[in-house]
Design a protein around this motif. Structure first.
Motif, PDB file in Angstrom:
ATOM      1  N   THR A  36       0.844  -1.200   0.000  1.00 10.85           N
ATOM      2  CA  THR A  36       0.000   0.000   0.000  1.00 10.85           C
ATOM      3  C   THR A  36       0.877   1.247   0.000  1.00 10.85           C
ATOM      4  O   THR A  36       2.068   1.184   0.296  1.00 10.85           O
ATOM      5  N   TYR A  40       2.445  -0.307   4.199  1.00 10.92           N
ATOM      6  CA  TYR A  40       2.013  -1.600   4.735  1.00 10.92           C
ATOM      7  C   TYR A  40       1.939  -2.651   3.629  1.00 10.92           C
ATOM      8  O   TYR A  40       1.674  -2.344   2.477  1.00 10.92           O
ATOM      9  N   GLU A  42      -0.554  -5.513   2.849  1.00 11.01           N
ATOM     10  CA  GLU A  42      -1.925  -5.697   3.324  1.00 11.01           C
ATOM     11  C   GLU A  42      -2.618  -6.848   2.604  1.00 11.01           C
ATOM     12  O   GLU A  42      -2.415  -7.060   1.411  1.00 11.01           O
ATOM     13  N   MET A  44      -6.589  -9.165   2.787  1.00 17.42           N
ATOM     14  CA  MET A  44      -7.924  -9.380   3.355  1.00 17.42           C
ATOM     15  C   MET A  44      -8.106 -10.880   3.551  1.00 17.42           C
ATOM     16  O   MET A  44      -7.834 -11.668   2.643  1.00 17.42           O
ATOM     17  N   ARG A  65      -0.434  -5.548   7.582  1.00 16.44           N
ATOM     18  CA  ARG A  65      -1.800  -5.356   8.084  1.00 16.44           C
ATOM     19  C   ARG A  65      -2.668  -6.449   7.467  1.00 16.44           C
ATOM     20  O   ARG A  65      -2.866  -6.495   6.256  1.00 16.44           O
ATOM     21  N   LEU A  66      -3.180  -7.321   8.328  1.00 17.97           N
ATOM     22  CA  LEU A  66      -4.096  -8.375   7.896  1.00 17.97           C
ATOM     23  C   LEU A  66      -5.498  -7.973   8.324  1.00 17.97           C
ATOM     24  O   LEU A  66      -5.754  -7.759   9.508  1.00 17.97           O
ATOM     25  N   ASN A  67      -6.391  -7.833   7.349  1.00 20.85           N
ATOM     26  CA  ASN A  67      -7.771  -7.438   7.623  1.00 20.85           C
ATOM     27  C   ASN A  67      -8.647  -8.690   7.651  1.00 20.85           C
ATOM     28  O   ASN A  67      -8.851  -9.317   6.628  1.00 20.85           O
ATOM     29  N   ARG A  69     -12.224 -10.480   8.130  1.00 20.83           N
ATOM     30  CA  ARG A  69     -13.670 -10.251   8.049  1.00 20.83           C
ATOM     31  C   ARG A  69     -14.368 -11.569   8.345  1.00 20.83           C
ATOM     32  O   ARG A  69     -14.283 -12.522   7.577  1.00 20.83           O
ATOM     33  N   THR A  96     -14.837  -5.825   9.752  1.00 20.15           N
ATOM     34  CA  THR A  96     -13.457  -6.028   9.323  1.00 20.15           C
ATOM     35  C   THR A  96     -12.543  -5.516  10.425  1.00 20.15           C
ATOM     36  O   THR A  96     -12.649  -4.377  10.844  1.00 20.15           O
ATOM     37  N   PRO A  98      -8.588  -4.991  11.506  1.00 23.48           N
ATOM     38  CA  PRO A  98      -7.191  -5.016  11.077  1.00 23.48           C
ATOM     39  C   PRO A  98      -6.277  -5.504  12.208  1.00 23.48           C
ATOM     40  O   PRO A  98      -6.461  -5.141  13.370  1.00 23.48           O
ATOM     41  N   VAL A  99      -5.313  -6.334  11.857  1.00 23.99           N
ATOM     42  CA  VAL A  99      -4.290  -6.788  12.796  1.00 23.99           C
ATOM     43  C   VAL A  99      -2.951  -6.385  12.195  1.00 23.99           C
ATOM     44  O   VAL A  99      -2.620  -6.784  11.081  1.00 23.99           O
ATOM     45  N   GLU A 100      -2.193  -5.577  12.938  1.00 18.06           N
ATOM     46  CA  GLU A 100      -0.920  -5.075  12.437  1.00 18.06           C
ATOM     47  C   GLU A 100       0.244  -5.796  13.106  1.00 18.06           C
ATOM     48  O   GLU A 100       0.257  -5.968  14.329  1.00 18.06           O
TER      49      GLU A 100
END
Length: 125
Positions: A36, A40, A42, A44, A65-67, A69, A96, A98-100
């Motif tokens: 991104t 990050y 990233e 999903m 960053r893992l989103n 859902r 959703t 986010p896990v950073e």
């Protein structure tokens, strides 16, 4: 032993072997996390009967960053645990989250639900 017993025994062993492969040995190729503009990596991840995709490929030394859902109500899927990072995240249904993370070294890191029924991998290159 009669031929029909041999057939039933061999069929049973083949089914056991398939179940072991499907639930414990099958590995997916993985999905590379997107870069991104914010720096990050990233991805999903859909939580529905497991993690889709269940293997994410990232580069070390860059933030991830893992989103997640969650699209189900099973109690096992209400959290995700990253044991290597000592990090846990609540996953409310329909949201959703986010896990950073910041993977510092190459390797393979696991994430899972608290009971270990849903499992995923973070492959750090």
């Amino acid at each position: 032993m009669t031929p029909d017993r041999w057939i039933v025994t061999l069929t049973g062993l083949a089914l056991v072997a398939f179940i072991v492969w499907f639930f414990w040995l099958k590995r997916s190729a993985g999905v590379r996390a997107a870069e991104t503009s914010g720096g990050y990596q990233e991805a999903m991840i859909l939580v529905k009967g497991g993690y889709t995709p269940d293997t994410i490929i990232v580069r070390h030394g860059r933030p991830v960053r893992l989103n997640f859902r969650r699209e189900e109500t099973a109690s096992c899927s209400d959290k995700v645990v990253f044991a290597d990072f000592q990090k846990t995240a609540e996953l409310p249904t329909g949201e959703t989250v986010p896990v950073e993370l910041l993977p510092k070294e190459p390797g393979e890191l696991a994430f899972a639900c608290p009971m270990g029924m849903f499992r995923g991998r973070l492959i750090v290159e």
